[in-house]
Design an enzyme around this catalytic site. Structure first.
Site, PDB file in Angstrom:
ATOM      1  CD  GLU A 214      -5.685   8.385  -2.093  1.00  0.00           C
ATOM      2  OE1 GLU A 214      -6.167   7.936  -1.040  1.00  0.00           O
ATOM      3  OE2 GLU A 214      -4.449   8.498  -2.286  1.00  0.00           O
TER       4      GLU A 214
ATOM      5  CD  GLU B 230     -12.468   5.995   1.001  1.00  0.00           C
ATOM      6  OE1 GLU B 230     -11.256   5.674   1.113  1.00  0.00           O
ATOM      7  OE2 GLU B 230     -13.066   6.050  -0.082  1.00  0.00           O
TER       8      GLU B 230
ATOM      9  CG  LEU C 139      -3.822   2.387   7.866  1.00  0.00           C
ATOM     10  CD1 LEU C 139      -2.753   2.577   8.939  1.00  0.00           C
ATOM     11  CD2 LEU C 139      -3.263   1.636   6.665  1.00  0.00           C
TER      12      LEU C 139
END
Length: 519
Positions: A192, A386, A389
């Site tokens: 990231e 996305e 978790l």
């Protein structure tokens, strides 16, 4: 963009289609560069294909590929894997993973940076990000060495460039065949574009504010030079911003009317966040030159730091390098930088709802997602996403569906707002369990607007043409114009394509709770 009037109802509906990918396991290629459990992987790929998945995503680890020495690349393990993916009929998103695996949420394997790089770090530990107390973080090289020739005469950016160049040359067949459609360029820890401000392996716990990571000698020197040029040679890096697990109000930097709103604090935060913009821009420019002409999209990932979002200081975002406040947009600048490379902005935490977060964390994942996706759309780039978790429940899937098409399905053509793709984290035996997989397949179907798998992205207005050269560099002044806050696009409260069938998301959640009581 409206669909032509002569299109069928199905073709118009297809304009709302959002492709779905699944991340492969972190250790699908072992640290020894071996594709283990081939039969199991092939079986799982075929299951995904049968579920109408569009493709899979995989980390291509620098720590594996260049482990034997500088420019000694070995792509054999990944070539085997890519061939299996191609044989299955799935598409492939690849991540140029220049970070360590291990030490973050969900890291179940350990893949360090190449040993020869770590050896250089033994004699010069300042090649790694460093917090104020001097603790080094070996997840990713500090952006302070981006242009320092410390690695056998090469800079960090040149290492990343050479790696991507070797990937393109070695994987030419898979690029030419159209198997690889996305190249996500890793730009920091966990891949990231951020600083490693909240490392679990240094004791960080949610919802700690994290720590600034700019105390290596290279970044310290750069800050001193910048402060001197600004007429303030006396300014130093912050010494009042607390420690990893502090809360904002306990620090002089983040407290109400604290250092962060002073002239000195604003100068530091601008410098700290601008370093990330420059870093991302330089490496995406290298990637663009390397993959020029390939039928791929470039992408970069931004982290979903949702805790303390509802505090005025946005402390956790600030320590990570996202200078985002109520009166300053810290994400549209990133989107604008990416726009010159026509890169997609990949964001995370799409499954989260505010109601699921603890009150004391002052989290705002829903507003954060709305802000970041809007930033990308405002700057006319594609956004993808996305989940943060692993989740297997309808509530999470409905939230993702809502974010994927914030204003619902347009049955007359392309919707006003639509994500370019969604990647589910992550392939596992738990996902493939019968009940979980049944719900997941319904989710995929809803992302596909109840249509069958579509192999041609052109049909859902997502053409993948030859990569064109990046546009001219955007002056920093023009990038910073994008800090002016703009209202995010309105999002509907719930999806109109719920996996629960007739139940909107909140009713589905209520139904699930009632059912659990009477179990």
């Amino acid at each position: 963009m409206q669909a032509p009037a002569l299109l069928s109802k199905k073709d118009k509906l297809l304009a709302n289609y959002v492709p779905v990918y699944v991340m492969l396991p972190l250790g699908v290629i072992t640290e020894d560069n071996v594709l283990e459990n081939k039969d199991e992987i092939v079986k799982q790929l075929m299951e995904l294909k049968a579920a109408d998945l569009d493709g899979v995503m995989v980390d291509v680890w620098w720590g594996i590929m260049e482990s034997k020495g500088p420019k000694q690349y070995d792509w054999s393990g990944y070539k085997s894997l890519f061939q299996f993916v191609q044989d299955s009929g799935l598409k492939l998103q690849t991540i140029m993973s220049f970070h360590q695996c291990g030490g973050n949420v969900g890291d179940i394997v350990n893949i360090p940076l190449p040993k020869w790089v770590l050896d250089i770090g033994d004699s010069d530990p300042d090649i790694f990000y460093t917090n104020r107390s001097g603790t080094r973080n070996k997840e990713y090289l500090t952006i302070g060495v981006d242009n320092q020739p410390l690695f056998g005469g090469r800079t960090a950016v040149e290492i990343y460039r050479d790696y991507m160049k070797s990937f393109r040359e070695s994987m030419a067949d898979f690029l030419d065949s159209g198997l690889i459609i996305d190249i996500e360029v890793g730009l920091g820890p966990a891949g990231e574009l951020r600083y490693p401000s909240y490392p679990q392996n240094q004791g960080w716990l949610f919802p700690g504010i994290g720590e600034f990571q700019c105390y290596d000698k290279y970044l310290k020197a750069e800050f001193k030079e910048a402060a001197t040029l600004a007429g303030h040679p006396e300014w130093e890096l912050p010494d009042d911003a607390g420690e990893y697990n502090d809360i904002p109000s306990s620090t002089d930097f983040f407290k109400s009317n604290g250092t962060y709103v002073s002239e000195k604090g604003k100068f530091f935060l601008t410098w700290y966040s601008n370093k990330l913009l420059t870093h991302g821009d330089q490496i995406l420019d290298e990637a663009n030159q390397i993959f020029l002409g390939c039928k791929v999209k470039l992408a970069a990932k931004v982290s979903g730091i949702h805790w303390w979002y509802k505090e005025d200081n946005h402390a956790a975002e600030l320590t990570a390098g996202y200078y985002n406040l109520n009166d300053r947009d810290g994400y549209r600048t990133i989107a604008r930088m990416m726009s010159r490379h026509s890169a997609s902005l990949n964001f995370t935490c799409l499954e989260m709802r505010n109601s699921e977060q603890s009150e004391e964390a002052k989290s705002g994942p829903e507003e954060l997602v709305q802000q970041v996706l809007s930033a990308g759309w405002r700057e006319d780039i594609e956004v993808a996403g996305e989940n943060a978790l692993p989740r297997y429940d309808p509530t999470a899937y409905n939230q993702i569906l809502r974010n994927a098409r914030p204003n619902g399905v347009n049955r007359d053509g392309p919707p006003k707002l639509r994500m370019a793709a969604f990647t589910y984290l992550r392939l596992s035996n738990t996902l493939l369990e019968s009940k979980n997989f049944r719900i997941f397949k319904t989710f995929v179907r809803k992302m596909h607007v109840d249509l069958d798998y579509c192999p041609d992205p052109n049909n859902y207005y997502h053409p993948v043409g030859p990569l064109e050269r990046s546009k001219p560099k955007i002056p920093i002044e023009n990038l910073l114009e994008a800090t002016k806050p703009m209202e995010p696009f309105p999002f509907d409260p719930e999806t109109d394509m719920s996996v629960d069938g007739a139940f909107p998301g909140w009713l589905g959640s209520l139904r699930d709770k009632i059912a659990s009581i009477f179990k």
